[in-house]
Design a protein around this motif. Structure first.
Motif: not given
Ligand code: SF4
Ligand SMILES: Cc1ncc(C[n+]2csc(CCOP(=O)(O)OP(=O)(O)O)c2C)c(N)n1
Ligand SMILES: [Mg+2]
Lengths: 357, 272
Positions: B44-45, B48, B50, B78, B148, B152, B239-242
């Protein structure tokens, strides 16, 4: 051990055979011409053996319930007819990849689309060539009598567990609806032992059992595929079944599976009356297909005609088997029409006998 | 002495310390990996939700001592590899089908604890039918719903739960109700169904919310023994990344934007 002689409808006989085979669970959704399987089991199964019977909200749900339940190592099955079987294909691909044994039944009707509720054989490609995405195979049994609708349930479960692979009974609406005498087997007990691979709860004495179908590493996924392919080669080496009816001394051979093979027998009798020697070759396993048997037979006959209730599907495998040794013709009816013996003989005379004199 | 040798010496010194009398005594132990969490590195990022959700599930299974009687179902999303992290028997469902897979498992193993773990796209878009019907039949398992507000895994497309005006790769100007419809409060929806027994919404954006989420999961496993119906625990996550935010920003954004629309608390409490 065969026990009881009964007059039964194909679908009900198959359902009865599931109970007698000690099946643990059935998940299904109504669709003509197979709803009697779900109805019969709903009436009979739970009270007799404690078998789980659940009407799912769709065929998508049924097949995924099968995936979950069969992933525990229990004896689990579903049945449907053509449109419902199409909906199940993603699930069947997961089941094959995850190597989950289970029994699938397709009581085919004419397609495409909503098609018709009359019998058909147009799901041959879908059944034997994979159906869903990815390279996988479903061991496919084609009954031609109500008795075989019964016998192939037990055989199907045995093969499914032997190879940890889905097995399909590919039949049709006519066999599902017609009544014939059947000898029913004795009641087998329900399963009590866990399979060593079943996802049932991790006990301290073993590693986790995970039923899954994913690898993000290409090399791992390729090895996985190679393992599946090796299994399919084993199935092809060991499980080919076919029946030859009056093929000794025959000049021409009709190739047909399921119900159509029986109609072809009648056509062969009509041919004999006219002095034409015709045999019938009936593939019993559609995957693995009896290529070698056909190839051998090709040495002794003048030609083949594949007869199917579709636009020409199995004929491709017949040609692969015969491999150019002799002519292979095709006659098919679609949309739920069942070809008559007279029509088959007329086509045989027109396409083969007349041509080859 | 350069930096490199210093580090090695420090390491040696530390190892010696551990070997001699050790800081790792039971009394000093404040945090450990529950035995139901494997030691695989999570993919996981950073930041996150999860990972946190996995951990509290593992803690609950360890605390209730039900590892040998628990079967989980992982989704596609994810958390598709959840079975690599949870040290229990699991089944990897197709996208959206976890509730059907869990139904199959629970029906043939009625004495086991069964749960599914599903993202919002998985549970509330492609799997809506399976979700509603499992809830409506009152299947005796637990659904853990990770909301989220985004897809993701596939790179930040709009989810059924994406907030109005929220940007995603498929709602680049923000979710527009007129063309994209409203965010779906599926948790409130399943609470209406007679088959659900306990329905609650939690979050893992702060320590106190993590504790509440864990308590909800624990209660749900305990309720499962009663065979009274389906337990549904939503966990609002980030979902910090998206969302294109740092973990800290994302938790703040979650609190300021997600929680007003997805308020925390029990939506359906057991009546007894
Ligand atoms: S994309 Fe978003 S939901 Fe998926 S692992 Fe990364 S932060 Fe978590
Ligand atoms: C049948 C099918 N359709 C689409 C996909 C692609 N897909 C994988 S994950 C996913 C969305 C996951 O989003 P969500 O359930 O919200 O989980 P998250 O990654 O946000 O945790 C999609 C559309 C798929 N795997 N299978
Ligand atoms: Mg999501």
């Amino acid at each position: 051990m065969k026990k009881e002689l009964k007059l039964m409808k194909g679908n009900e006989a198959l359902a009865e055979a599931a109970i007698l085979a000690g099946c643990d669970a059935y998940f299904g959704y109504p669709i003509t011409p197979q709803s009697e399987v779900l109805e019969y089991l709903s009436n009979e199964a739970t009270k007799r053996t404690g078998m789980v019977v659940l009407q799912a909200e769709s065929e998508v749900a049924s097949i995924n319930m099968v995936y979950g339940a069969a992933g525990t190592g229990k004896r689990v099955m579903t049945s449907s007819s053509s449109p419902g079987m199409s909906l199940m294909q993603e699930g069947i691909s997961y089941i094959a990849c995850g190597e989950v044994p289970c029994l699938l039944v397709n009581v085919q009707r004419g397609g495409p689309g909503l098609g018709t509720i009359q019998p058909g054989q147009a799901d041959y490609f879908q059944a034997v060539k994979g159906g869903g995405h990815g390279d996988y195979k479903v061991l496919t049994l084609a009954p031609s009598t109500v008795q075989e609708m019964v016998d192939f349930v037990g055989l199907g479960f045995d093969l499914a567990f032997k190879y940890r692979n889905p097995v399909m009974i590919l039949t049709d609406g006519a066999l599902g609806q017609m009544m014939e005498k059947v000898l029913l087997p004795e009641q087998k007990p329900r399963k009590t032992e866990y399979e060593p691979w079943g996802s049932t709860g991790k006990t301290p004495d073993r590693e986790r059992n995970i039923i899954y179908t994913l690898s993000l590493q290409a090399d791992v996924m390729e090895k996985w595929n190679q393992r599946l392919q090796a299994k399919y080669r084993e199935i092809e080496a060991n499980e080919v079944r076919s029946e030859m009816i009056d093929c000794e001394g025959a000049d021409y051979v009709l190739v047909a599976y399921g119900l159509v093979a029986r109609i072809c027998q009648k056509a062969a009798h009509l041919a004999a009356e006219k002095g034409i020697k015709v045999g019938v070759f009936r593939p019993v396993t559609l995957y693995p297909f009896p290529y070698a048997d056909l190839n051998k037979l090709a040495d002794n006959v003048k030609g083949f005609m594949s007869v199917e209730m579709n636009a020409g599907q199995m004929v491709e495998d017949v040609r692969l088997g015969v491999n150019g040794k002799k002519p292979v013709e095709f006659h098919g009816r679609q949309g739920g029409i069942i070809p008559s013996p007279e029509e088959i003989l007329a086509k045989l005379e027109e396409k083969l006998v007349g041509e080859l004199v | 002495m350069n930096e490199k040798t210093m580090t090695v010496e420090d390491d040696l010194h530390f190892e010696q310390m551990i070997a001699e009398e050790s800081v790792c005594t039971k009394e000093n132990l404040v945090y450990e990996r529950p035995e139901t969490l494997t030691d695989a590195t999570m993919h996981y990022c950073p930041g996150c939700g999860h990972g946190v959700a996995h951990r509290i599930i593992a803690e609950v299974i360890s605390e209730l001592d039900i590892q040998k009687d628990t079967v989980g179902v992982a989704p596609v999303g994810c958390s598709v590899l959840a079975y690599n992290y949870l040290n229990i028997d699991m089944n990897g469902a197709a996208h959206g089908r976890a509730a059907a897979v869990a139904t199959g498992i629970k029906r043939v193993l009625p004495d086991k604890y069964v749960f599914s773990y599903q993202g919002d796209g998985d549970l509330a878009a492609i799997g809506t039918g399976e979700t509603i019907h499992a809830c409506n039949r009152g299947e005796n398992f637990l659904i853990i719903f990770i909301n989220n507000g985004i897809y993701g895994m596939t790179g930040g497309q709009m989810a059924p739960t994406t907030l109005v005006g929220m940007k995603s790769t498929t709602s680049p100007l923000g979710r527009d109700v007129a063309t994209m419809g409203n965010p779906l409060k599926i948790t409130e929806l399943v609470a209406q169904l007679p088959g659900t027994y306990y329905v609650t919404r939690t979050a893992v954006n702060s320590p106190v919310n993590v504790r509440k989420a864990k308590a909800a999961i624990k209660k749900s496993f305990e309720y499962q023994k009663l065979n009274k119906g389906l337990c549904f625990v939503e966990i609002v996550t980030n979902c910090p990344s998206n969302w294109k935010m740092t973990p800290v920003q994302s938790n703040k954004w979650l609190e300021e934007n997600m929680l007003p629309f997805y308020p925390l608390g029990d939506i359906k409490k057991p009546s007894n």
